[in-house]
Design a protein around this motif. Sequence first.
Motif, PDB file in Angstrom:
ATOM      1  N   HIS A 138       0.833  -1.206   0.000  1.00  0.00           N
ATOM      2  CA  HIS A 138       0.000   0.000   0.000  1.00  0.00           C
ATOM      3  C   HIS A 138       0.867   1.255   0.000  1.00  0.00           C
ATOM      4  CE1 HIS A 138      -3.550   2.455   0.652  1.00  0.00           C
ATOM      5  NE2 HIS A 138      -2.938   3.054   1.659  1.00  0.00           N
ATOM      6  N   ALA A 139       2.003   1.192   0.673  1.00  0.00           N
ATOM      7  CA  ALA A 139       2.901   2.352   0.750  1.00  0.00           C
ATOM      8  C   ALA A 139       3.457   2.732  -0.615  1.00  0.00           C
ATOM      9  CB  ALA A 139       4.035   2.070   1.726  1.00  0.00           C
ATOM     10  N   GLU A 140       3.482   1.798  -1.548  1.00  0.00           N
ATOM     11  CA  GLU A 140       4.014   2.064  -2.880  1.00  0.00           C
ATOM     12  C   GLU A 140       2.962   2.610  -3.847  1.00  0.00           C
ATOM     13  OE1 GLU A 140       5.890  -1.479  -4.339  1.00  0.00           O
ATOM     14  OE2 GLU A 140       7.304  -1.586  -2.667  1.00  0.00           O
ATOM     15  N   VAL A 141       1.713   2.681  -3.416  1.00  0.00           N
ATOM     16  CA  VAL A 141       0.658   3.192  -4.293  1.00  0.00           C
ATOM     17  C   VAL A 141       0.761   4.715  -4.347  1.00  0.00           C
ATOM     18  CG1 VAL A 141      -1.821   3.377  -4.697  1.00  0.00           C
ATOM     19  CG2 VAL A 141      -0.868   1.270  -3.750  1.00  0.00           C
ATOM     20  N   PRO A 142       0.912   5.303  -5.533  1.00  0.00           N
ATOM     21  CA  PRO A 142       1.004   6.765  -5.626  1.00  0.00           C
ATOM     22  C   PRO A 142      -0.309   7.432  -5.201  1.00  0.00           C
ATOM     23  CG  PRO A 142       1.645   5.700  -7.689  1.00  0.00           C
ATOM     24  CD  PRO A 142       1.001   4.656  -6.845  1.00  0.00           C
ATOM     25  N   THR A 143      -0.230   8.699  -4.859  1.00  0.00           N
ATOM     26  CA  THR A 143      -1.440   9.470  -4.555  1.00  0.00           C
ATOM     27  C   THR A 143      -1.730  10.511  -5.626  1.00  0.00           C
ATOM     28  OG1 THR A 143      -0.149  11.004  -3.197  1.00  0.00           O
ATOM     29  CG2 THR A 143      -1.200   9.146  -2.066  1.00  0.00           C
ATOM     30  N   SER A 144      -0.794  10.678  -6.549  1.00  0.00           N
ATOM     31  CA  SER A 144      -1.013  11.574  -7.688  1.00  0.00           C
ATOM     32  C   SER A 144      -0.026  11.177  -8.774  1.00  0.00           C
ATOM     33  CB  SER A 144      -0.828  13.045  -7.289  1.00  0.00           C
ATOM     34  OG  SER A 144       0.503  13.283  -6.895  1.00  0.00           O
ATOM     35  N   SER A 145      -0.144  11.803  -9.926  1.00  0.00           N
ATOM     36  CA  SER A 145       0.745  11.487 -11.040  1.00  0.00           C
ATOM     37  C   SER A 145       0.828  12.695 -11.962  1.00  0.00           C
ATOM     38  CB  SER A 145       0.224  10.276 -11.817  1.00  0.00           C
ATOM     39  OG  SER A 145      -1.004  10.601 -12.460  1.00  0.00           O
ATOM     40  N   THR A 146       1.740  12.635 -12.904  1.00  0.00           N
ATOM     41  CA  THR A 146       1.834  13.687 -13.906  1.00  0.00           C
ATOM     42  C   THR A 146       0.507  13.842 -14.636  1.00  0.00           C
ATOM     43  OG1 THR A 146       4.197  13.235 -14.216  1.00  0.00           O
ATOM     44  CG2 THR A 146       3.070  14.432 -15.977  1.00  0.00           C
ATOM     45  N   GLU A 147      -0.117  12.702 -14.950  1.00  0.00           N
ATOM     46  CA  GLU A 147      -1.389  12.732 -15.685  1.00  0.00           C
ATOM     47  C   GLU A 147      -2.530  13.271 -14.829  1.00  0.00           C
ATOM     48  OE1 GLU A 147       1.399   9.953 -17.540  1.00  0.00           O
ATOM     49  OE2 GLU A 147       0.587  10.023 -15.491  1.00  0.00           O
ATOM     50  N   SER A 148      -2.559  12.926 -13.546  1.00  0.00           N
ATOM     51  CA  SER A 148      -3.652  13.437 -12.706  1.00  0.00           C
ATOM     52  C   SER A 148      -3.514  14.945 -12.497  1.00  0.00           C
ATOM     53  CB  SER A 148      -3.713  12.702 -11.363  1.00  0.00           C
ATOM     54  OG  SER A 148      -2.700  13.110 -10.468  1.00  0.00           O
ATOM     55  N   LEU A 149      -2.271  15.441 -12.439  1.00  0.00           N
ATOM     56  CA  LEU A 149      -2.050  16.880 -12.339  1.00  0.00           C
ATOM     57  C   LEU A 149      -2.513  17.570 -13.614  1.00  0.00           C
ATOM     58  CD1 LEU A 149      -0.909  19.387 -10.941  1.00  0.00           C
ATOM     59  CD2 LEU A 149       1.350  18.773 -11.852  1.00  0.00           C
ATOM     60  N   ALA A 150      -2.195  16.984 -14.760  1.00  0.00           N
ATOM     61  CA  ALA A 150      -2.610  17.570 -16.039  1.00  0.00           C
ATOM     62  C   ALA A 150      -4.124  17.526 -16.194  1.00  0.00           C
ATOM     63  CB  ALA A 150      -1.935  16.828 -17.188  1.00  0.00           C
ATOM     64  N   LEU A 151      -4.743  16.419 -15.780  1.00  0.00           N
ATOM     65  CA  LEU A 151      -6.202  16.312 -15.842  1.00  0.00           C
ATOM     66  C   LEU A 151      -6.851  17.352 -14.941  1.00  0.00           C
ATOM     67  CD1 LEU A 151      -8.890  14.966 -16.592  1.00  0.00           C
ATOM     68  CD2 LEU A 151      -8.421  13.239 -14.822  1.00  0.00           C
ATOM     69  N   SER A 152      -6.310  17.520 -13.735  1.00  0.00           N
ATOM     70  CA  SER A 152      -6.826  18.521 -12.803  1.00  0.00           C
ATOM     71  C   SER A 152      -6.797  19.911 -13.427  1.00  0.00           C
ATOM     72  CB  SER A 152      -5.996  18.495 -11.521  1.00  0.00           C
ATOM     73  OG  SER A 152      -6.322  19.578 -10.679  1.00  0.00           O
ATOM     74  N   LYS A 153      -5.665  20.258 -14.017  1.00  0.00           N
ATOM     75  CA  LYS A 153      -5.535  21.585 -14.627  1.00  0.00           C
ATOM     76  C   LYS A 153      -6.503  21.772 -15.786  1.00  0.00           C
ATOM     77  CE  LYS A 153      -0.673  22.430 -13.438  1.00  0.00           C
ATOM     78  NZ  LYS A 153       0.703  22.587 -13.977  1.00  0.00           N
ATOM     79  N   GLU A 154      -6.665  20.719 -16.595  1.00  0.00           N
ATOM     80  CA  GLU A 154      -7.544  20.840 -17.753  1.00  0.00           C
ATOM     81  C   GLU A 154      -9.008  20.939 -17.338  1.00  0.00           C
ATOM     82  OE1 GLU A 154      -8.660  21.334 -21.697  1.00  0.00           O
ATOM     83  OE2 GLU A 154      -6.744  21.593 -20.652  1.00  0.00           O
ATOM     84  N   LEU A 155      -9.425  20.161 -16.345  1.00  0.00           N
ATOM     85  CA  LEU A 155     -10.808  20.245 -15.867  1.00  0.00           C
ATOM     86  C   LEU A 155     -11.092  21.624 -15.271  1.00  0.00           C
ATOM     87  CD1 LEU A 155     -11.338  16.708 -14.293  1.00  0.00           C
ATOM     88  CD2 LEU A 155     -12.478  17.625 -16.320  1.00  0.00           C
ATOM     89  N   LYS A 156     -10.148  22.154 -14.516  1.00  0.00           N
ATOM     90  CA  LYS A 156     -10.328  23.498 -13.965  1.00  0.00           C
ATOM     91  C   LYS A 156     -10.463  24.524 -15.094  1.00  0.00           C
ATOM     92  CE  LYS A 156      -7.914  22.597  -9.599  1.00  0.00           C
ATOM     93  NZ  LYS A 156      -6.672  22.806  -8.814  1.00  0.00           N
ATOM     94  N   ARG A 157      -9.668  24.339 -16.141  1.00  0.00           N
ATOM     95  CA  ARG A 157      -9.741  25.246 -17.279  1.00  0.00           C
ATOM     96  C   ARG A 157     -11.102  25.167 -17.960  1.00  0.00           C
ATOM     97  NH1 ARG A 157      -8.907  25.852 -22.683  1.00  0.00           N
ATOM     98  NH2 ARG A 157      -8.797  23.618 -23.124  1.00  0.00           N
TER      99      ARG A 157
END
Length: 201
Positions: A138-157
């Motif tokens: 479980h400790a190795e599971v990411p909580t974010s990624s390059t793609e999730s950051l890009a998706l976040s920015k695009e949805l906000k836009r």
Amino acid sequence: MSLSVGDDGLARPAWAATDPLLRDYYDLEWGMPVRDETGLFERLSLEAFQSGLSWATILRKRPAFRVAFSGFEADAVARFTADDTARLMADAGIVRNRRKIDATIQNARATVALREAEGLAALIWSFQPPATPAPQTHAEVPTSSTESLALSKELKRRGFAHVGPTTMFALMEAVGIVDTHLVGSHRRGSSGVWTKDGSRA
């Protein structure tokens, strides 16, 4: 925290190993591909409501959320008025957070507007990465990624709210865009989107 083998002989992460509701969600739904507007709008909304809370809390309230938000049909929620907001704030069956309620209504309107472009499903799935993590614990599971950051920015836009990169990564996990099932779990590579080694199916 790694895998736990249940009475049925199947390996699951600890969070899905005991509570029957979470176990069924893990076995039957989490990580399976969702590609329709209503399904994605519902999960986007529930992930936003989950922020700061346990997923078990949201899952138990999910039937009430569906009633309160008209089955997460974007057209219906987009028409919500101040009276609907007051109704939702008085509904003990859901999470009564004004900021999250307002964001859900705003996101419904943004979802409807997206139909004039590529649509919510195509937009979200366009951020599928070329490979997915292969966590052992479980400790190795990411909580974010390059793609999730890009998706976040695009949805906000595009006019969406409460769609931060961590929330968007949780959405991507939930709807199969990434596969963060632990290596060795009976669900690893079962979505038809990813193989067990983390490459695209």
